[in-house]
Design a protein around this motif. Structure first.
Motif, PDB file in Angstrom:
ATOM      1  N   GLY A   6       0.823  -1.241  -0.029  1.00 34.81           N
ATOM      2  CA  GLY A   6      -0.049   0.005   0.145  1.00 34.81           C
ATOM      3  C   GLY A   6       0.857   1.211  -0.097  1.00 34.81           C
ATOM      4  O   GLY A   6       2.210   1.142  -0.067  1.00 34.81           O
ATOM      5  N   ASN A  16      -5.379   2.457  -1.835  1.00 32.68           N
ATOM      6  CA  ASN A  16      -5.193   1.769  -0.524  1.00 32.68           C
ATOM      7  C   ASN A  16      -6.436   0.864  -0.161  1.00 32.68           C
ATOM      8  O   ASN A  16      -6.807  -0.256   0.031  1.00 32.68           O
ATOM      9  N   LEU A  41       0.949  -1.173   5.370  1.00 32.78           N
ATOM     10  CA  LEU A  41       0.242  -0.095   5.820  1.00 32.78           C
ATOM     11  C   LEU A  41       0.370   0.083   7.407  1.00 32.78           C
ATOM     12  O   LEU A  41       0.333  -1.190   7.934  1.00 32.78           O
TER      13      LEU A  41
END
Length: 387
Positions: A6, A16, A41
């Motif tokens: 991401g 994302n 992430l």
């Protein structure tokens, strides 16, 4: 290993969200912690995305996953039944089909119209008829994917000049459908769509480079390269059926000589089978008669012809796998194995990776599921639903 990373920036929110939804929908990740590890992430970012999905009824929380460590068990994430739906439309030589499905490519409704002759006006009419039937009463449709036999101009949404397609050519089908329906409409070659469905959910899920071959009344192909469907700059899809395996051979409707589909498409092979046996069985019925010497000889020649054409592609692209669709789904497994042997014997890089030959996971539904996959993939890229 496929990259699923991401992006930690405000401008990448759509990307994302699409990525996290893809990982959940395709079964790669089913918990928040798995999403964080796979995408790299921050946990808080993933938590916020999942909270948004829950609030919008895109995903739902299911039973907790048991763990051996102390602490709270992670909660399983699944697509919600209330998640947006998609429409898939398949335009083929003898039928037009439409489906309503979810982001898992599960088919909820299906409609089909078969024909033996067709005009451009009837083509458009049939498309609308089947789409209206599957979409009626559904108010959560996020988009429609359209896949068609080729050649097609993917960039401009035009069906160009398919062989044996009743003289129909240069149909601006996507402009017509966008004017008719309020949803976003995405377009691709039917075998590109099938390859995409197999990449996202099927037998090609763990492969980055493979060739999809659809053998039917024509021979089509879709290419996955670097984990993505191959599209050239002009919007044209690969046409494996028009590789010449005999430059002095019979003239094809495309103008070339000795095209592969003049030797190995299923309607050509069916004629050979009927002549060899004197029986008027269907192609599927002949596929169950592999112990018959005459039938076996015809099928082996079919496999050898397809392999001769496929090796040309293999030596250029060096795929990890070849996926067989359409009428090859009915082949006896011995012919799949025979093709694998021939491909690996004849490819130039024999000492390297062995190329597997497999039937499509989605079987005869690969192209139809592919129509849905075309629009679902746009959601996964963050280009729909999160914009």
């Amino acid at each position: 290993m496929e990259k699923q990373t991401g992006k930690n920036s405000i401008s990448s929110k759509q990307y994302n969200r699409g990525l996290c939804l893809k990982l959940i929908a395709t079964g790669v990740c089913n918990t928040r912690i798995e999403l964080s590890r796979k995408t790299m992430l921050a946990k808080m970012t993933v938590s916020n995305i999942v909270s948004e999905f829950l609030e919008r009824d895109i995903v739902m929380e299911c039973e907790e996953e048991p763990t051996k460590v102390c602490g709270r068990n992670p909660v399983i994430l699944r697509l919600s039944e209330k998640a947006p739906k998609v429409v898939g439309l398949l335009i083929f030589r003898d039928r037009i089909e439409a489906v309503l499905g979810n982001l898992n490519l599960d088919i909820i409704r299906k409609e089909s119209i078969s024909f033996q002759e067709l005009t451009e006006e009837k083509l458009k009419e049939y498309c609308c008829t089947v789409v209206d039937r599957v979409s009626g009463g559904e108010d959560s449709i996020i988009g429609m994917g359209v896949s068609s036999i080729g050649p097609v101009d993917i960039r401009h949404g035009i069906i160009l000049n398919p062989t044996r397609f009743y003289g129909i050519r240069n149909v601006d089908i996507i402009r017509f459908l966008r004017e008719k329906y309020q949803w976003p409409v995405c377009f691709d070659h039917d075998n590109n769509g099938a390859a995409l469905a197999e990449k996202l959910y099927g037998i090609g899920k763990n492969e980055q480079d493979f060739l999809f071959l659809g053998i039917s009344n024509g021979i089509g192909s879709g290419i996955i390269s670097g984990g993505e469907v191959y599209h050239n700059q002009n919007g044209l899809a690969p046409e494996a059926g028009h590789i010449s395996i005999n430059y002095k051979g019979e003239r094809c409707e495309c103008g070339n000589r000795g095209c592969l589909e003049k030797y190995a498409s299923s309607y050509i092979v069916l004629k050979k089978l009927q002549e060899a046996t004197g029986q008027k069985f269907t192609f599927e019925e002949f596929c169950r008669m592999g112990d018959n010497a005459e039938v076996d000889a015809v099928f082996r020649q079919m496999v050898e012809d397809i392999s001769a054409g496929a090796v040309n592609i293999v030596n250029i692209l060096h795929p990890e796998m070849i996926v067989l669709g359409h009428d090859c789904i009915d082949w006896d497994e011995k012919y799949v194995n025979y093709m694998e042997e021939l491909i690996n014997e004849r490819k130039v890089a024999r000492s390297r990776h062995r190329i597997a030959v497999r039937k499509a996971f989605f079987g005869r539904d690969a192209q139809l599921k592919g129509a849905m996959a075309i629009v679902v993939n746009q959601i996964f890229k963050g280009e729909l639903m999160f914009s």
